[in-house]
Every structure is written in structure tokens, then in C-alpha cells.
Design a protein around this motif. Sequence first.
Motif, PDB file in Angstrom:
ATOM      1  N   ARG A 148       0.829  -1.204   0.000  1.00  0.00           N
ATOM      2  CA  ARG A 148       0.000   0.000   0.000  1.00  0.00           C
ATOM      3  C   ARG A 148       0.865   1.256   0.000  1.00  0.00           C
ATOM      4  O   ARG A 148       0.393   2.344  -0.300  1.00  0.00           O
ATOM      5  CB  ARG A 148      -0.922   0.008   1.222  1.00  0.00           C
ATOM      6  CG  ARG A 148      -2.015  -1.034   1.050  1.00  0.00           C
ATOM      7  CD  ARG A 148      -2.882  -1.184   2.251  1.00  0.00           C
ATOM      8  NE  ARG A 148      -3.669  -2.408   2.111  1.00  0.00           N
ATOM      9  CZ  ARG A 148      -4.663  -2.749   2.909  1.00  0.00           C
ATOM     10  NH1 ARG A 148      -5.017  -1.959   3.890  1.00  0.00           N
ATOM     11  NH2 ARG A 148      -5.313  -3.868   2.708  1.00  0.00           N
ATOM     12  N   ARG A 168      -3.899   4.961 -10.885  1.00  0.00           N
ATOM     13  CA  ARG A 168      -4.254   3.889  -9.960  1.00  0.00           C
ATOM     14  C   ARG A 168      -3.130   3.633  -8.956  1.00  0.00           C
ATOM     15  O   ARG A 168      -3.372   3.411  -7.761  1.00  0.00           O
ATOM     16  CB  ARG A 168      -4.554   2.608 -10.739  1.00  0.00           C
ATOM     17  CG  ARG A 168      -4.998   1.463  -9.840  1.00  0.00           C
ATOM     18  CD  ARG A 168      -5.261   0.202 -10.611  1.00  0.00           C
ATOM     19  NE  ARG A 168      -4.062  -0.273 -11.277  1.00  0.00           N
ATOM     20  CZ  ARG A 168      -4.054  -1.185 -12.248  1.00  0.00           C
ATOM     21  NH1 ARG A 168      -5.194  -1.703 -12.666  1.00  0.00           N
ATOM     22  NH2 ARG A 168      -2.926  -1.564 -12.806  1.00  0.00           N
ATOM     23  N   GLU A 197     -13.644   3.631 -12.350  1.00  0.00           N
ATOM     24  CA  GLU A 197     -13.758   2.393 -11.573  1.00  0.00           C
ATOM     25  C   GLU A 197     -12.415   1.699 -11.398  1.00  0.00           C
ATOM     26  O   GLU A 197     -12.125   1.116 -10.351  1.00  0.00           O
ATOM     27  CB  GLU A 197     -14.753   1.436 -12.238  1.00  0.00           C
ATOM     28  CG  GLU A 197     -16.190   1.884 -12.108  1.00  0.00           C
ATOM     29  CD  GLU A 197     -17.143   1.058 -12.959  1.00  0.00           C
ATOM     30  OE1 GLU A 197     -18.306   0.947 -12.572  1.00  0.00           O
ATOM     31  OE2 GLU A 197     -16.728   0.538 -14.018  1.00  0.00           O
ATOM     32  N   PHE A 234     -11.002   1.139  -7.800  1.00  0.00           N
ATOM     33  CA  PHE A 234     -10.766  -0.253  -7.418  1.00  0.00           C
ATOM     34  C   PHE A 234      -9.614  -0.369  -6.410  1.00  0.00           C
ATOM     35  O   PHE A 234      -9.728  -1.058  -5.393  1.00  0.00           O
ATOM     36  CB  PHE A 234     -10.450  -1.039  -8.694  1.00  0.00           C
ATOM     37  CG  PHE A 234     -10.220  -2.505  -8.493  1.00  0.00           C
ATOM     38  CD1 PHE A 234     -11.264  -3.345  -8.148  1.00  0.00           C
ATOM     39  CD2 PHE A 234      -8.962  -3.057  -8.699  1.00  0.00           C
ATOM     40  CE1 PHE A 234     -11.056  -4.692  -7.987  1.00  0.00           C
ATOM     41  CE2 PHE A 234      -8.756  -4.415  -8.536  1.00  0.00           C
ATOM     42  CZ  PHE A 234      -9.800  -5.226  -8.176  1.00  0.00           C
ATOM     43  N   ALA A 235      -8.527   0.361  -6.676  1.00  0.00           N
ATOM     44  CA  ALA A 235      -7.359   0.301  -5.787  1.00  0.00           C
ATOM     45  C   ALA A 235      -7.687   0.842  -4.405  1.00  0.00           C
ATOM     46  O   ALA A 235      -7.114   0.406  -3.404  1.00  0.00           O
ATOM     47  CB  ALA A 235      -6.207   1.081  -6.397  1.00  0.00           C
ATOM     48  N   GLN A 251     -10.852   0.798  -3.072  1.00  0.00           N
ATOM     49  CA  GLN A 251     -11.784  -0.150  -2.449  1.00  0.00           C
ATOM     50  C   GLN A 251     -11.009  -1.296  -1.807  1.00  0.00           C
ATOM     51  O   GLN A 251     -11.333  -1.746  -0.712  1.00  0.00           O
ATOM     52  CB  GLN A 251     -12.732  -0.729  -3.508  1.00  0.00           C
ATOM     53  CG  GLN A 251     -13.806   0.251  -3.953  1.00  0.00           C
ATOM     54  CD  GLN A 251     -14.394  -0.105  -5.309  1.00  0.00           C
ATOM     55  OE1 GLN A 251     -14.016  -1.088  -5.924  1.00  0.00           O
ATOM     56  NE2 GLN A 251     -15.318   0.715  -5.762  1.00  0.00           N
ATOM     57  N   VAL A 252      -9.974  -1.722  -2.529  1.00  0.00           N
ATOM     58  CA  VAL A 252      -9.175  -2.854  -2.060  1.00  0.00           C
ATOM     59  C   VAL A 252      -8.535  -2.570  -0.696  1.00  0.00           C
ATOM     60  O   VAL A 252      -8.421  -3.460   0.136  1.00  0.00           O
ATOM     61  CB  VAL A 252      -8.114  -3.197  -3.129  1.00  0.00           C
ATOM     62  CG1 VAL A 252      -6.986  -4.007  -2.550  1.00  0.00           C
ATOM     63  CG2 VAL A 252      -8.762  -3.941  -4.276  1.00  0.00           C
ATOM     64  N   VAL A 253      -8.131  -1.323  -0.463  1.00  0.00           N
ATOM     65  CA  VAL A 253      -7.524  -1.023   0.834  1.00  0.00           C
ATOM     66  C   VAL A 253      -8.568  -0.533   1.845  1.00  0.00           C
ATOM     67  O   VAL A 253      -8.228  -0.064   2.919  1.00  0.00           O
ATOM     68  CB  VAL A 253      -6.371   0.001   0.713  1.00  0.00           C
ATOM     69  CG1 VAL A 253      -5.288  -0.549  -0.208  1.00  0.00           C
ATOM     70  CG2 VAL A 253      -6.867   1.347   0.211  1.00  0.00           C
TER      71      VAL A 253
END
Lengths: 279, 228
Positions: free
Chosen positions: B79, B150, B98, B102-103, B105-107
Motif C-alpha cells: 500500500r 491507480r 472504476e 478499485f485500488a 476499495q481494495v484497501v
Amino acid sequence: MRRNGWLNFAAAGTTAVSLFVLGISILLIVNANYIAKTVESNVEIMVYLEEGLKDEGVEALRMQIMRLPGVKEARFISKEEALASLERQMGKGSQLRESLGGTNPLPDAYKVRTVEPRQVVSTAAAINRLAGVEKVRYGQGVVEKLFRLTYWVRAVSFGVMGFFGLCAVFLIATTIRLTMYARRREISIMKYVGATDWFVRWPFLLEGIILGGGGALAAIGVLYFSYSFLAAKIQAALAFFPLVNERSVLLQLFEGLLTAGVGLGVIGSYISVHRYLRV
Amino acid sequence: MIQLYNVSKFYPKGIKALSGVTLQIEKGEFVFIVGPSGAGKSTLIKLIFREELPTKGQIYIKGRSIVRMKPREVPYLRRQIGIVFQDFRLLPDRTVFENVAFAMQVVGAGRAEIKRRVPEVLRLAGLTDRTQMYPRQLSGGEQQRVAIARALVNKPVLLIADEPTGNLDLDTSWEIINCLQEINQRGTTVLIATHAREIVDTLRQRVIALDRGKVVRDEYRGAYAHAT
């Protein structure tokens, strides 16, 4: 999930078909078992008593028989009853009593049932050794063959069930791996931007649960209707044919299938995800 | 920021991708890693990103050994590092917005935070008017800028780019490099593995040259090849 429509449909469909086949084979087994049990439980021991045994002796013998291990019941059949039953079997027109000239050559008897049908042979041998017993009959030879037959029915049906169970696991694992393969890119990107393993894993587990559970529900629906339909048909054609149709048994089977579907979904997705987490 | 001590990486069948590499990169640097194919550039990046572990040696990032790091700590290391690849690696069925979101949301970022931060990095990458497009509707350079956005969206301290201009023409490559330079000027350490001789020679930044798994040259204000 919405982005892999047909693949998910295939996974759920595969689960449904596998569980349906598994359900059928389980129903077959349950019924085969049930039939075997019904046939087996008809096995009984006829104990013929010595001629001229006093009433006390008859009662004492009853106590002795009941004390033997595995004996469930011992019903007394007097020579009169035996003759009446023989008369019934031979039909109205037979002049049985007349031809016997008023005498009754049949002995008094006990009809003995055992708790476990398999105990018949050893119990019969034990009864034969008791005083006051003239003869013991239980269909020697036939009973042994019957037990061998029911043994094989059970063995084969468990083999079939195991086989279809394995097929279901394999098909589901393959389908989920296919789903995973289609999304390996997404998973690797997730890992690159710092997703934890559980973050990647849980949507796939959820998907596995939904697919497996959905497939199981579909299988249960089809199974329920086709079995009720078939059972009704068979019962109408062959009234004496023993078929399992208690709700509790079916309910148990359906619960089992649902659990199996969900479990397979979880296991399948967990295993498949594992491969792609190594980035 | 990054320290490598005597790092070697051997693969099965006797392939020595890196042998005895020692180097330091300070916070805020802009570094090119150059060298022929198979010199060990990609392996070096994989080691820093902890996609692989070294066979020998120690690697420290922000003073922590990533060799001794537990696997479950790796996501938190990543991260702090943004990564960009030659092939962009965007999700084709998601829009620009999106893909970048996405990156986050992942964290585990919140909705409001995503709504605020994503347009910010897209502006920095010059993609404001491409927000709702899909990757296939974009040019190669634009796709790479999405990938950079991203990589940046979670505010990493280090940005690694593996051949970021490998699939792009020269003009577009300059666009990408300028974008990376601007990111560097805002305080992020930038590490670029590249073949783009012209760019390296023009910028005169720090150059680390690898050949057959060894550091053969490390100079500030360097060029792609030896100054003759």
C-alpha cells in the motif's frame, strides 16, 4: 459476479446436476435399504414344541426364549390356531379336517422374532438346545442367501453414492476454477495494490456459497417433485411395494444436500482462490 | 528509503538473475534502472515489491527488512508502493474511474473518500475528460496514465514503473515520463526500469546500470550508456 453471467450459471447448473444425481442415488439407497430391511424383518423362527408339553413347561420355555440375547418377541401359536391357519391357506373347498379324521397332527409353536434379523441363525441354534423344543425352522439356507443379497445391495449402493459424491466435488471444483481463471487478472491486480488475502477471498467464498446453495435448492426442487410423482405411481401400481415416503426422511435428505451444496461451494472456491493468491 | 545489501537471486536450473547487488535509494529520488534484457531489472523490481524473496542478502524499505516480513504484512507494504507495468494491467470491463477507485476499495477506503480522491488523481494524470470511458476506448498513453493514477491513488511513498513506455511511441513515452517527473516533484520516490535510451540521456537523472545480474554503473546525472 454479474460480469461472469454464463460461467456462474454453469457452476450453479453443475452443482445442481451433481447434487440431483447424488440425491437420486441416496434415495435409491435409502429405498434399497428400506426394502432390504422390510424383507429381513419378515424373517422369523418357528419353534415347534414337543408333543404333550404341560402348560407350565410351555410358559417356562417362553421365559427361557425371551431371556436369550437379541430376542424381540415370542408369540405362542397353539396347534388349533396352526390348523385354522393351514385351513385358510388351503382354501374353503379342501376337506382338511375331514381327511385328518378329527385329529390335529400339528404341534404347538412359538413364533420368535429377533431385534436384528441377522441374529436369527445363532438364536435359532440356541433355542434348539432348550428342553421341550422339538424342532426349529427359520428357512435355513434361504435366509443366509437373503442376507448375502441384502449385503450386496447395500455395498453396491454405497459405492454408487460415493462415486457420484466424488463426481460432484470434481465438477464443482473444476467449474469454480474456471470462474477463477476468468478473474485471475482482477485478483492479481488486487494483490498488487495491497489487498489482504481475506479481502480477495471473501467475495469468492460468498459466490461459492450462493452458487452451491442455489444449485442445491434447484436440485432439491426437481428431486422433490420427481420423487413424489414416481412414488405415487409406484404405490398405485404395486401397493405392497415398500417405499420410503416419510417427510422427515426426505427433509433430512434435503437438508443434507443443501449443506453439501454450500460446503462444496465454500471448499471449491477456497481451494481455487488459493492458487491465485500467490502473487 | 530503499537499501539492498549483497542481494542475490538464483532461479532453478542455475539461472543467476541477480548476484551481490548493493545499492541505496534515498527518499525523493528519481532513478532509472537500465540494462539489456535479462540483466535483472525485472527481478530487482519483484524483490523490492516483495513478489519474490532474495536467495541471499537483505532488503530494507523505510528501515524495515522485507525479507523477514511475515506474508500477512506484505499487503501493508504494497500500500506504500505504487506499481506500473508495461502492459498497463487495467480491468477491461471497468471504466477509468472504476479502475482507479478499485485500488482504493481494495484497501478499504470509504465511498466519500473515493469520490473525493479519484477525480483528484485523474486530474493530475490529465484524464478528467476520460473518466467514464473504458480502457479499450483509450490510446496506449492514456491507458498507461490510468495505470499511473491507480498506482498513485493511495498516496504511496514509492512509485515503481517496469518498462512503462515499452509499448508506446516516443511522443507518448515523453508524456508518461513527464507525468512521472511531476509525481516525483510532489515528493514521491520514483524508480523506473527502462530501455528508452533517448529519454534517459536527455533527463540526466541518476542511472543504475545492470548487466548479467550485477550493478555495473551507478551515477548521478548519468546516461544510458557509458559516457565516452
